[in-house]
Design a protein around this motif. Structure first.
Motif, PDB file in Angstrom:
ATOM      1  N   GLY A 116      34.666  35.061  46.162  1.00 41.28           N
ATOM      2  CA  GLY A 116      35.781  34.639  46.391  1.00 41.28           C
ATOM      3  C   GLY A 116      37.265  34.258  46.246  1.00 41.28           C
ATOM      4  N   PHE A 117      36.706  32.842  44.516  1.00 41.07           N
ATOM      5  CA  PHE A 117      37.687  32.298  43.903  1.00 41.07           C
ATOM      6  C   PHE A 117      37.999  33.691  42.874  1.00 41.07           C
ATOM      7  CE2 PHE A 117      37.084  28.043  44.980  1.00 41.07           C
ATOM      8  CZ  PHE A 117      38.031  27.986  45.876  1.00 41.07           C
ATOM      9  N   ALA A 118      37.098  34.338  42.719  1.00 37.54           N
ATOM     10  CA  ALA A 118      37.320  35.654  41.379  1.00 37.54           C
ATOM     11  C   ALA A 118      37.960  36.151  41.702  1.00 37.54           C
ATOM     12  CB  ALA A 118      35.720  35.287  41.184  1.00 37.54           C
ATOM     13  N   ALA A 119      37.653  37.022  43.407  1.00 38.77           N
ATOM     14  CA  ALA A 119      38.832  37.810  43.503  1.00 38.77           C
ATOM     15  C   ALA A 119      39.969  37.391  43.715  1.00 38.77           C
ATOM     16  CB  ALA A 119      38.079  37.745  44.633  1.00 38.77           C
ATOM     17  N   LEU A 120      40.333  36.375  44.072  1.00 39.90           N
ATOM     18  CA  LEU A 120      41.364  36.206  44.431  1.00 39.90           C
ATOM     19  C   LEU A 120      42.101  35.527  42.634  1.00 39.90           C
ATOM     20  CD1 LEU A 120      41.528  33.884  47.324  1.00 39.90           C
ATOM     21  CD2 LEU A 120      42.816  32.870  45.173  1.00 39.90           C
ATOM     22  N   THR A 121      41.548  35.252  41.467  1.00 39.03           N
ATOM     23  CA  THR A 121      42.295  35.111  40.604  1.00 39.03           C
ATOM     24  C   THR A 121      42.863  36.459  39.999  1.00 39.03           C
ATOM     25  OG1 THR A 121      40.437  32.571  40.828  1.00 39.03           O
ATOM     26  CG2 THR A 121      41.688  34.234  38.478  1.00 39.03           C
ATOM     27  N   ASP A 122      41.122  37.313  40.100  1.00 44.33           N
ATOM     28  CA  ASP A 122      41.291  38.263  39.715  1.00 44.33           C
ATOM     29  C   ASP A 122      43.356  39.544  40.449  1.00 44.33           C
ATOM     30  OD1 ASP A 122      40.839  41.169  38.742  1.00 44.33           O
ATOM     31  OD2 ASP A 122      39.921  42.034  40.738  1.00 44.33           O
ATOM     32  N   GLN A 123      42.839  39.142  41.895  1.00 43.31           N
ATOM     33  CA  GLN A 123      44.051  39.507  42.482  1.00 43.31           C
ATOM     34  C   GLN A 123      45.870  39.548  41.510  1.00 43.31           C
ATOM     35  OE1 GLN A 123      44.328  39.220  46.532  1.00 43.31           O
ATOM     36  NE2 GLN A 123      44.994  40.726  47.287  1.00 43.31           N
ATOM     37  N   LEU A 124      45.913  37.915  41.144  1.00 46.59           N
ATOM     38  CA  LEU A 124      46.663  37.282  40.871  1.00 46.59           C
ATOM     39  C   LEU A 124      47.426  37.560  39.517  1.00 46.59           C
ATOM     40  CD1 LEU A 124      46.391  33.909  42.477  1.00 46.59           C
ATOM     41  CD2 LEU A 124      47.781  35.540  43.172  1.00 46.59           C
ATOM     42  N   GLY A 126      46.603  40.798  37.130  1.00 43.10           N
ATOM     43  CA  GLY A 126      46.606  41.856  37.497  1.00 43.10           C
ATOM     44  C   GLY A 126      45.226  42.860  37.404  1.00 43.10           C
ATOM     45  N   GLY A 127      43.890  42.026  38.324  1.00 41.78           N
ATOM     46  CA  GLY A 127      43.134  43.038  38.829  1.00 41.78           C
ATOM     47  C   GLY A 127      41.735  43.648  37.849  1.00 41.78           C
ATOM     48  N   VAL A 128      41.189  43.349  36.881  1.00 34.82           N
ATOM     49  CA  VAL A 128      40.624  43.706  36.195  1.00 34.82           C
ATOM     50  C   VAL A 128      39.119  43.743  36.085  1.00 34.82           C
ATOM     51  CG1 VAL A 128      41.875  42.211  33.761  1.00 34.82           C
ATOM     52  CG2 VAL A 128      39.955  40.917  35.021  1.00 34.82           C
ATOM     53  N   LEU A 129      38.577  42.663  37.591  1.00 35.21           N
ATOM     54  CA  LEU A 129      37.569  42.634  37.921  1.00 35.21           C
ATOM     55  C   LEU A 129      36.987  44.523  38.245  1.00 35.21           C
ATOM     56  CD1 LEU A 129      36.845  39.050  39.731  1.00 35.21           C
ATOM     57  CD2 LEU A 129      35.961  40.463  37.546  1.00 35.21           C
ATOM     58  N   GLY A 130      37.338  44.959  39.018  1.00 33.82           N
ATOM     59  CA  GLY A 130      37.430  46.910  39.284  1.00 33.82           C
ATOM     60  C   GLY A 130      36.442  47.714  38.438  1.00 33.82           C
ATOM     61  N   ASP A 131      36.925  47.206  37.045  1.00 35.43           N
ATOM     62  CA  ASP A 131      36.443  47.757  35.695  1.00 35.43           C
ATOM     63  C   ASP A 131      34.923  47.192  35.322  1.00 35.43           C
ATOM     64  OD1 ASP A 131      38.365  48.857  35.945  1.00 35.43           O
ATOM     65  OD2 ASP A 131      39.383  48.484  34.704  1.00 35.43           O
ATOM     66  N   ILE A 132      34.732  46.403  35.888  1.00 30.00           N
ATOM     67  CA  ILE A 132      33.816  44.844  35.317  1.00 30.00           C
ATOM     68  C   ILE A 132      32.523  45.455  36.582  1.00 30.00           C
ATOM     69  CG2 ILE A 132      32.696  43.269  35.181  1.00 30.00           C
ATOM     70  CD1 ILE A 132      35.765  42.000  33.456  1.00 30.00           C
ATOM     71  N   LEU A 133      32.718  45.161  37.699  1.00 25.50           N
ATOM     72  CA  LEU A 133      32.190  45.528  38.883  1.00 25.50           C
ATOM     73  C   LEU A 133      32.160  46.076  39.319  1.00 25.50           C
ATOM     74  CD1 LEU A 133      32.613  41.570  39.830  1.00 25.50           C
ATOM     75  CD2 LEU A 133      30.462  42.274  38.992  1.00 25.50           C
ATOM     76  N   THR A 134      31.540  47.006  39.410  1.00 24.09           N
ATOM     77  CA  THR A 134      31.986  48.515  40.211  1.00 24.09           C
ATOM     78  C   THR A 134      30.341  48.934  41.015  1.00 24.09           C
ATOM     79  OG1 THR A 134      30.564  49.945  38.483  1.00 24.09           O
ATOM     80  CG2 THR A 134      32.049  49.821  38.585  1.00 24.09           C
ATOM     81  N   THR A 135      30.781  47.981  42.242  1.00 19.28           N
ATOM     82  CA  THR A 135      29.470  47.920  42.889  1.00 19.28           C
ATOM     83  C   THR A 135      29.394  49.074  43.150  1.00 19.28           C
ATOM     84  OG1 THR A 135      31.081  48.431  44.842  1.00 19.28           O
ATOM     85  CG2 THR A 135      30.724  45.768  43.944  1.00 19.28           C
ATOM     86  N   PHE A 136      29.534  50.258  43.714  1.00 17.04           N
ATOM     87  CA  PHE A 136      29.104  51.287  44.615  1.00 17.04           C
ATOM     88  C   PHE A 136      29.290  52.202  43.200  1.00 17.04           C
ATOM     89  CE2 PHE A 136      29.865  49.277  48.140  1.00 17.04           C
ATOM     90  CZ  PHE A 136      28.913  48.354  48.485  1.00 17.04           C
ATOM     91  N   PRO A 137      28.416  53.036  43.193  1.00 20.46           N
ATOM     92  CA  PRO A 137      29.132  54.870  42.273  1.00 20.46           C
ATOM     93  C   PRO A 137      30.059  55.197  43.120  1.00 20.46           C
ATOM     94  CG  PRO A 137      26.992  54.971  43.324  1.00 20.46           C
ATOM     95  CD  PRO A 137      27.239  53.593  43.131  1.00 20.46           C
ATOM     96  N   PRO A 138      30.925  56.379  42.375  1.00 12.68           N
ATOM     97  CA  PRO A 138      31.729  57.022  43.059  1.00 12.68           C
ATOM     98  C   PRO A 138      31.021  58.353  44.126  1.00 12.68           C
ATOM     99  CG  PRO A 138      31.950  57.863  41.034  1.00 12.68           C
ATOM    100  CD  PRO A 138      30.847  56.349  40.950  1.00 12.68           C
TER     101      PRO A 138
END
Length: 154
Positions: A116-124, A126-138
Protein backbone atom coordinates in the motif's frame (compact mmCIF):
# COMPACT_ATOMS: atom_id res chain seq x y z
CA UNK A 1 26.83 6.60 26.98
CA UNK A 2 30.60 6.25 26.95
CA UNK A 3 31.86 2.73 26.02
CA UNK A 4 34.49 2.97 28.79
CA UNK A 5 31.71 3.49 31.33
CA UNK A 6 29.88 0.38 30.06
CA UNK A 7 33.13 -1.57 30.24
CA UNK A 8 33.71 -0.52 33.86
CA UNK A 9 30.14 -1.55 34.79
CA UNK A 10 30.73 -4.95 33.14
CA UNK A 11 34.06 -5.33 34.97
CA UNK A 12 32.38 -4.57 38.32
CA UNK A 13 29.75 -7.20 37.52
CA UNK A 14 32.46 -9.76 36.71
CA UNK A 15 34.31 -9.04 39.97
CA UNK A 16 31.10 -9.31 42.00
CA UNK A 17 30.25 -12.60 40.26
CA UNK A 18 33.71 -13.96 41.11
CA UNK A 19 33.33 -12.97 44.77
CA UNK A 20 29.91 -14.62 44.96
CA UNK A 21 31.17 -17.84 43.38
CA UNK A 22 34.18 -17.98 45.71
CA UNK A 23 31.98 -17.41 48.75
CA UNK A 24 29.48 -20.07 47.61
CA UNK A 25 32.32 -22.58 47.00
CA UNK A 26 33.93 -21.87 50.38
CA UNK A 27 30.55 -22.23 52.09
CA UNK A 28 30.05 -25.62 50.43
CA UNK A 29 33.34 -26.93 51.82
CA UNK A 30 33.06 -25.39 55.33
CA UNK A 31 31.35 -26.86 58.36
CA UNK A 32 29.54 -25.54 61.43
CA UNK A 33 29.31 -21.80 62.16
CA UNK A 34 31.86 -20.98 59.47
CA UNK A 35 29.52 -22.48 56.87
CA UNK A 36 26.65 -20.24 58.02
CA UNK A 37 28.84 -17.13 57.91
CA UNK A 38 30.14 -17.97 54.42
CA UNK A 39 26.63 -18.79 53.16
CA UNK A 40 25.40 -15.38 54.38
CA UNK A 41 28.38 -13.71 52.70
CA UNK A 42 27.60 -15.58 49.47
CA UNK A 43 23.95 -14.46 49.62
CA UNK A 44 25.00 -10.83 50.07
CA UNK A 45 27.45 -11.13 47.15
CA UNK A 46 24.76 -12.67 44.95
CA UNK A 47 22.43 -9.77 45.78
CA UNK A 48 25.18 -7.36 44.69
CA UNK A 49 25.58 -9.36 41.47
CA UNK A 50 21.84 -9.12 40.77
CA UNK A 51 21.87 -5.33 41.30
CA UNK A 52 24.95 -4.84 39.12
CA UNK A 53 23.51 -7.05 36.37
CA UNK A 54 20.30 -5.04 36.32
CA UNK A 55 22.28 -1.78 36.29
CA UNK A 56 24.32 -3.06 33.32
CA UNK A 57 21.13 -4.04 31.46
CA UNK A 58 19.61 -0.62 32.09
CA UNK A 59 22.81 1.11 30.96
CA UNK A 60 22.91 -0.96 27.78
CA UNK A 61 19.26 -0.21 27.04
CA UNK A 62 19.95 3.49 27.49
CA UNK A 63 23.07 3.37 25.31
CA UNK A 64 21.31 1.50 22.52
CA UNK A 65 18.15 3.58 22.55
CA UNK A 66 17.25 5.36 19.37
CA UNK A 67 16.36 4.51 15.82
CA UNK A 68 18.41 2.09 13.78
CA UNK A 69 18.75 3.08 10.14
CA UNK A 70 19.11 0.14 7.78
CA UNK A 71 18.41 -0.81 4.19
CA UNK A 72 16.98 -4.13 3.04
CA UNK A 73 19.55 -6.81 2.40
CA UNK A 74 20.18 -6.94 -1.35
CA UNK A 75 21.03 -10.65 -1.35
CA UNK A 76 18.12 -12.05 0.66
CA UNK A 77 15.71 -9.45 2.10
CA UNK A 78 13.25 -12.04 3.42
CA UNK A 79 13.53 -15.71 4.33
CA UNK A 80 11.85 -18.46 6.32
CA UNK A 81 13.12 -18.90 9.85
CA UNK A 82 12.59 -22.29 11.48
CA UNK A 83 9.65 -22.98 9.16
CA UNK A 84 7.25 -21.04 11.38
CA UNK A 85 8.40 -17.45 11.02
CA UNK A 86 9.38 -15.04 8.30
CA UNK A 87 12.66 -13.24 8.76
CA UNK A 88 13.19 -9.79 7.28
CA UNK A 89 16.85 -8.89 6.84
CA UNK A 90 18.55 -5.53 6.59
CA UNK A 91 22.05 -4.04 6.81
CA UNK A 92 23.16 -0.83 8.51
CA UNK A 93 25.71 1.58 7.07
CA UNK A 94 28.46 0.05 9.22
CA UNK A 95 27.74 -3.46 7.89
CA UNK A 96 25.81 -4.74 10.91
CA UNK A 97 22.94 -7.07 10.11
CA UNK A 98 19.46 -6.64 11.52
CA UNK A 99 16.83 -9.34 11.51
CA UNK A 100 13.17 -8.97 12.34
CA UNK A 101 11.21 -12.18 12.83
CA UNK A 102 7.47 -12.17 12.15
CA UNK A 103 4.71 -14.68 12.50
CA UNK A 104 2.90 -15.51 9.24
CA UNK A 105 0.05 -13.16 10.19
CA UNK A 106 2.48 -10.34 10.97
CA UNK A 107 4.31 -10.95 7.68
CA UNK A 108 1.06 -10.71 5.71
CA UNK A 109 0.09 -7.48 7.52
CA UNK A 110 3.56 -6.03 6.94
CA UNK A 111 3.58 -7.04 3.28
CA UNK A 112 0.14 -5.54 2.75
CA UNK A 113 1.20 -2.28 4.37
CA UNK A 114 4.39 -2.18 2.31
CA UNK A 115 2.48 -2.73 -0.94
CA UNK A 116 0.00 0.00 0.00
CA UNK A 117 2.73 2.48 0.87
CA UNK A 118 4.66 1.59 -2.29
CA UNK A 119 1.57 2.23 -4.41
CA UNK A 120 0.90 5.53 -2.66
CA UNK A 121 4.50 6.65 -3.02
CA UNK A 122 4.48 5.57 -6.65
CA UNK A 123 1.36 7.57 -7.33
CA UNK A 124 2.84 10.69 -5.71
CA UNK A 125 6.24 10.17 -7.33
CA UNK A 126 5.21 9.89 -10.96
CA UNK A 127 4.23 6.25 -11.41
CA UNK A 128 7.29 4.09 -12.05
CA UNK A 129 5.96 0.86 -10.54
CA UNK A 130 3.78 0.10 -13.56
CA UNK A 131 6.86 -0.54 -15.65
CA UNK A 132 8.50 -2.63 -12.92
CA UNK A 133 5.54 -4.69 -11.73
CA UNK A 134 3.47 -5.84 -14.67
CA UNK A 135 1.03 -8.13 -12.94
CA UNK A 136 -0.77 -9.44 -16.00
CA UNK A 137 0.40 -9.81 -19.58
CA UNK A 138 -1.27 -7.43 -22.00
CA UNK A 139 -4.60 -8.59 -23.36
CA UNK A 140 -4.13 -10.26 -26.74
CA UNK A 141 -5.86 -8.73 -29.73
CA UNK A 142 -8.80 -10.63 -31.14
CA UNK A 143 -7.61 -13.18 -33.73
CA UNK A 144 -9.73 -13.68 -36.80
CA UNK A 145 -11.59 -16.95 -36.80
CA UNK A 146 -10.75 -19.36 -39.56
CA UNK A 147 -13.53 -19.75 -42.09
CA UNK A 148 -14.95 -23.14 -42.96
CA UNK A 149 -14.43 -22.54 -46.69
CA UNK A 150 -10.74 -23.30 -46.51
CA UNK A 151 -11.34 -26.70 -45.00
CA UNK A 152 -12.01 -29.70 -47.16
CA UNK A 153 -14.84 -32.04 -46.19
CA UNK A 154 -13.78 -35.33 -44.66
Amino acid sequence: MNPDHLFSIAAELAKATGRAERARTLAASATGDERVVLANTASRCEAVVARRREFLRASLREALRGPVVAEPDTELPAALWQRRHVEIRACTSDGSRIRVRCTPAQAVALGTALIGFAALTDQLGGGVLGDILTTFPPRPTAEPQASNESREPA
